[in-house]
Design a protein around this motif. Structure first.
Motif, short mmCIF file in Angstrom:
data_model
loop_
_atom_site.label_atom_id
_atom_site.label_comp_id
_atom_site.label_asym_id
_atom_site.label_seq_id
_atom_site.Cartn_x
_atom_site.Cartn_y
_atom_site.Cartn_z
N ASP A 56 7.85 -2.16 -6.62
CA ASP A 56 6.75 -1.23 -5.51
C ASP A 56 6.14 -2.37 -4.63
O ASP A 56 5.63 -2.10 -3.30
CB ASP A 56 5.96 -0.36 -6.43
N ARG A 57 5.46 -3.43 -5.44
CA ARG A 57 4.91 -4.44 -4.49
C ARG A 57 5.61 -5.23 -3.53
O ARG A 57 5.11 -5.15 -2.31
CB ARG A 57 4.38 -5.53 -5.60
N ASN A 58 6.85 -5.23 -3.51
CA ASN A 58 7.90 -5.86 -2.73
C ASN A 58 8.15 -4.87 -1.71
O ASN A 58 8.22 -5.15 -0.56
CB ASN A 58 9.29 -6.30 -3.30
N TYR A 59 8.32 -3.76 -2.37
CA TYR A 59 8.56 -2.75 -0.98
C TYR A 59 7.49 -2.69 -0.05
O TYR A 59 7.65 -2.37 1.04
CB TYR A 59 8.87 -1.34 -1.82
N ARG A 60 6.39 -2.37 -0.54
CA ARG A 60 5.01 -2.18 0.26
C ARG A 60 4.71 -3.47 1.14
O ARG A 60 4.78 -3.49 2.34
CB ARG A 60 3.89 -1.98 -0.56
N ALA A 61 4.95 -4.74 0.73
CA ALA A 61 4.95 -6.01 1.51
C ALA A 61 5.91 -6.03 2.49
O ALA A 61 5.68 -6.33 3.70
CB ALA A 61 4.96 -7.03 0.44
N LYS A 63 7.65 -3.36 4.05
CA LYS A 63 7.33 -2.33 4.92
C LYS A 63 6.26 -2.83 5.74
O LYS A 63 6.59 -2.67 7.10
CB LYS A 63 6.98 -1.13 4.16
N THR A 64 5.46 -3.53 5.52
CA THR A 64 4.34 -3.89 6.44
C THR A 64 4.71 -5.17 7.25
O THR A 64 4.60 -5.15 8.34
CB THR A 64 3.00 -4.48 5.46
N THR A 67 7.13 -3.82 9.97
CA THR A 67 6.65 -2.88 10.88
C THR A 67 5.61 -3.81 11.78
O THR A 67 5.35 -3.46 12.95
CB THR A 67 5.60 -1.56 10.58
N ASP A 103 9.46 3.37 9.34
CA ASP A 103 9.33 2.36 8.28
C ASP A 103 10.77 1.53 8.30
O ASP A 103 10.54 0.42 7.44
CB ASP A 103 8.91 2.74 6.99
N PHE A 151 12.86 -3.66 -1.67
CA PHE A 151 12.54 -3.26 -0.15
C PHE A 151 14.04 -2.70 0.11
O PHE A 151 14.15 -2.11 1.38
CB PHE A 151 12.46 -4.46 0.67
#
Length: 268
Positions: A56-61, A63-64, A67, A103, A151
């Motif tokens: 989840d940490r990789n996914y959120r990073a 995504k940012t 974008t 995203d 990701f």
């Protein structure tokens, strides 16, 4: 076992290829024991929740990152070429387009040449493209992001059938390293649209000579130099001591090819 013997049937150097298989197999067995030890110590639920947190940490990073770098709705493209396939055909056009929608991004290889007659075809699957793209993005844009496949849901991949990237059987594949290099070149070309700092400084060829230091020219021993001047060593052009132009502990050094040539020049 029987599976390994079957896989080595067509190997030209069975002893070396066998060692290539035994090393990862032993590493997996050791990793399996460590996982079991962690589960015994902290519990299976805690172990699995830690893995989910890392993904989840990789996914959120990522995504940012996506974008921030790519404009929503915009399509950018880059085309590279392989001059010939070694048997008289070519050039081969290799095209990659990237579009961000919300995203997510889409990597589309549509527009690339049909499969080659010679052995330069590179049969690549969608998840491998995702992995290459993630490694490149993290290496050149934000090395603090942890490497894993969290990701993957953010990246869709389109690879046309019967193309250079997905040839139809039977197709020669044993010179596919040229295609591997061109994948990273395409990423570099795409990201170069956004910023020169995200571009790589290499090409997609491979050189593997052997040499010796000047004071060792009269001795029998020397050093092998495997030079991959493509974006597998993605980074900004800069000159550093040759000691950092290596892969250490699974990490890719951000160093230009010229740094290697400066420290270990090659004479032909």
């Amino acid at each position: 076992g029987g599976a390994r013997r079957l896989l080595l049937t067509g190997a030209l150097r069975r002893e070396g290829s066998g060692a290539d298989w035994r090393g990862p197999a032993r590493a997996c067995r050791n990793a399996g024991r460590r996982v079991q030890e962690l589960c015994d110590r902290f519990g299976e639920a805690t172990y699995l929740s830690a893995l989910e947190a890392l993904l989840d940490r990789n996914y959120r990073a990522m995504k940012t990152l996506l974008t921030t770098i790519f404009e929503d709705g915009e399509t950018i493209s880059f085309t590279d070429y392989i001059c010939d396939d070694g048997v008289g055909y070519g050039p081969y056009e290799l095209k990659l387009s990237l579009t961000r929608t919300g995203d997510k991004v889409v990597l589309d290889f549509t527009g690339s040449s049909p499969q080659a007659q010679g052995p330069v075809n590179y049969y690549v699957n969608e998840n491998l493209v995702r992995m290459f793209f993630g490694i490149y993005m993290i290496t050149v844009a934000d090395p603090q992001i942890l490497w894993n496949d969290g990701f993957y849901p953010l990246v869709d991949v389109i690879i046309p059938d019967d193309s250079f990237w997905k040839p139809k059987y039977p197709a020669a594949l044993n010179a596919r390293n040229h295609g591997i290099g061109r994948v990273f070149d395409l990423f570099g070309g795409l990201l170069g649209h956004r910023s020169p700092l995200l571009h790589n400084d290499g090409c997609g060829s491979t050189l593997t000579p052997r040499g010796a230091d000047p004071d060792e020219l009269t001795r029998s021993r020397g050093w092998p130099r495997g030079e991959h001047p493509n974006s597998a060593l993605a980074g900004i052009l800069e000159v550093r001591p040759p000691e950092v132009a290596r892969i250490r502990g699974g990490a890719v050094s951000r160093v230009g090819v010229q740094a290697t040539d400066h420290g270990r020049p090659a004479w032909v």
